[in-house]
Write an enzyme that holds these catalytic residues in place. Structure first.
Site: not given
Ligand SMILES: *Cc1c(COP(=O)(O)O)cnc(C)c1O
Length: 428
Positions: A105
């Site tokens: 993220k």
């Molecule tokens: C947010 C997140 C996901 C999922 O990603 P999306 O874009 O919501 O599908 C997967 N793994 C981790 C570690 C995350 O923080």
């Protein structure tokens, strides 16, 4: 470039407006009206990561962000390595967890923060970014915006419902980042944020925006690392396996494909929350309450980016199925995959990445094309230490960034769940 709402009942807007609005006024999500297509020489060209990011994102912000500024934004946002690691023959791991909060993220949050800062600078009025978080999004946003002039960030999280490490990553900042511990649930946090955006008295004197996962400014940077990884493997028949929750990461990949990236498809790997694979199988989209799992950043029962995927594929599960396969896995299978991969290779998958690995393994079993799999590693295992068996937990090295978080003092204010207290805080 203009952006339309997936609900089709809001005016098209420029990038800047889509960025600051987040959600379209008709409740839909913004998507670019057209997706530019590059030829294959674009994808094979030799570039650094920030150069690739600027080149790929440029057509989406044309006329609004000058190319030189976009290049600076990309250089400031993407300062960490993005390694592709060979796991075993035919399988690589794309490590997206080398940013400040050790999860993918960071890519989205750091790009969005700097883009907002660019427009904000020319607006000359302080901007307040509100985020309700159940954990990881809030820390990535905090880290992304920390120290950016003219922008104040307010993060609301539910008291006692985030992990101690997540809380440390939310409350370690100070400066332009305020952590608010709300004596309630995540839904209470979300409700307070929503109410603020409907409060005309507040909006008349505070310049508010949100940084939730549906923001278009978070989606575009998530297309870049697919092209980056593909360039290193340079094979036509690459399959990306994406551990998915709200499906923003997968949507980034689908946009890269629409731009001409020659991949052989995607695996959307999920945990026990199987709304998406069920939709692919039946053509019927049935959201349901989220179930708790050890890959908790993927515990989503109604993925917000589903509307975008549906819009990109004309609401046709048949067409989508040709591009995306999807499978769900239990916590037991996830832990077995972690153990198995560790014993065979010494590599430690985090629980989210392990779901992605399982998705690739499942796909591979039915694959006659001898394709190359790239599993997106979305978090560092040290973030989820508690879910590992003792033997593996002991050998997970703690990155220095995490140790530093643990040392910082906690800066947080506590508020009740009623709106008047939150409003008073924002006006203060
Ligand atoms: C947010 C997140 C996901 C999922 O990603 P999306 O874009 O919501 O599908 C997967 N793994 C981790 C570690 C995350 O923080």
């Amino acid at each position: 470039m203009r952006y339309y709402s997936t609900n089709g009942r809001a005016p098209v807007v420029k990038f800047r407006e889509a960025l600051f609005r987040g959600l379209a006024p008709d409740g839909g999500l913004y998507l670019p009206e057209s997706i530019p297509v590059f030829d294959s020489s674009f994808f094979t060209a030799d570039r650094s990561y920030p150069e690739l990011a600027a080149a790929l994102i440029r057509p989406f912000v044309e006329e609004e962000i000058p190319p030189a500024v976009l290049t600076e934004i990309a250089a400031a946002a993407f300062t960490f390595p993005v390694p592709l690691v060979d796991l075993e023959p035919g399988t690589s791991i794309l490590e997206l967890f080398h940013g400040p909060t050790l999860a993918f993220k960071d890519f989205a949050a750091r790009f969005m923060a700097r883009t907002m800062a660019y427009f904000q600078d020319r607006l000359g009025r302080e901007l307040t970014v509100l985020v309700a978080t159940s954990g990881d999004t809030g820390s990535a946003v905090a880290a992304g915006f920390y120290g950016i002039a003219g922008i104040r960030v307010v993060i609301l999280y539910p008291a006692g419902r985030v992990s101690p490490l997540q809380e440390q990553q939310l409350t370690a900042w100070g400066g332009n980042v305020t952590a608010l511990e709300i004596a309630g649930s995540f839904d209470d946090c979300q409700r307070l944020v929503k109410q603020a955006f409907l409060d005309w008295e507040l909006l008349s004197c505070r310049n508010l925006t949100s940084a939730n996962s549906i923001n278009i400014g978070r989606l575009l940077p998530q297309a870049v690392y697919y092209a980056w990884a593909w360039r290193q493997v340079r094979e036509q028949d690459v399959v990306f396996s994406v551990p998915s929750g709200n499906f923003g990461n997968l949507t980034g990949g689908l946009i890269a494909v629409k731009m001409g990236l020659p991949t052989a498809g995607f695996v959307a790997a999920v945990n026990a929350n199987t709304v998406f694979p069920d939709y692919l199988r039946t053509g019927d989209y049935r959201p349901r309450p989220a179930r708790s799992t050890i890959s908790n950043a993927m515990d989503v029962g109604d993925p917000s980016n589903f509307q975008r995927i549906r819009a990109l594929f004309g609401d046709d599960p048949g067409t989508l199925r040709r591009e995306v396969s999807s499978f769900g896995f239990s916590d037991r299978q996830t832990l077995m995959a972690i153990r198995d991969v560790y014993e065979r290779t010494g590599y430690i998958l985090d629980p989210h990445t392990a779901v992605g690995y399982l998705g690739w393994q499942r796909f591979r079993r039915g694959d006659t094309g001898n394709r190359h799999g790239i599993v997106l590693a979305t978090a560092h295992p040290a973030k989820f230490r508690d879910c590992y068996p003792e033997k593996i937990r002991e050998v997970i090295a703690e990155p220095q960034r995490l140790t530093e978080f643990r040392r910082k003092s906690r800066q947080v204010q506590t508020l009740p769940t009623d709106y008047s207290a939150f409003k008073e805080f924002l006006l203060d």
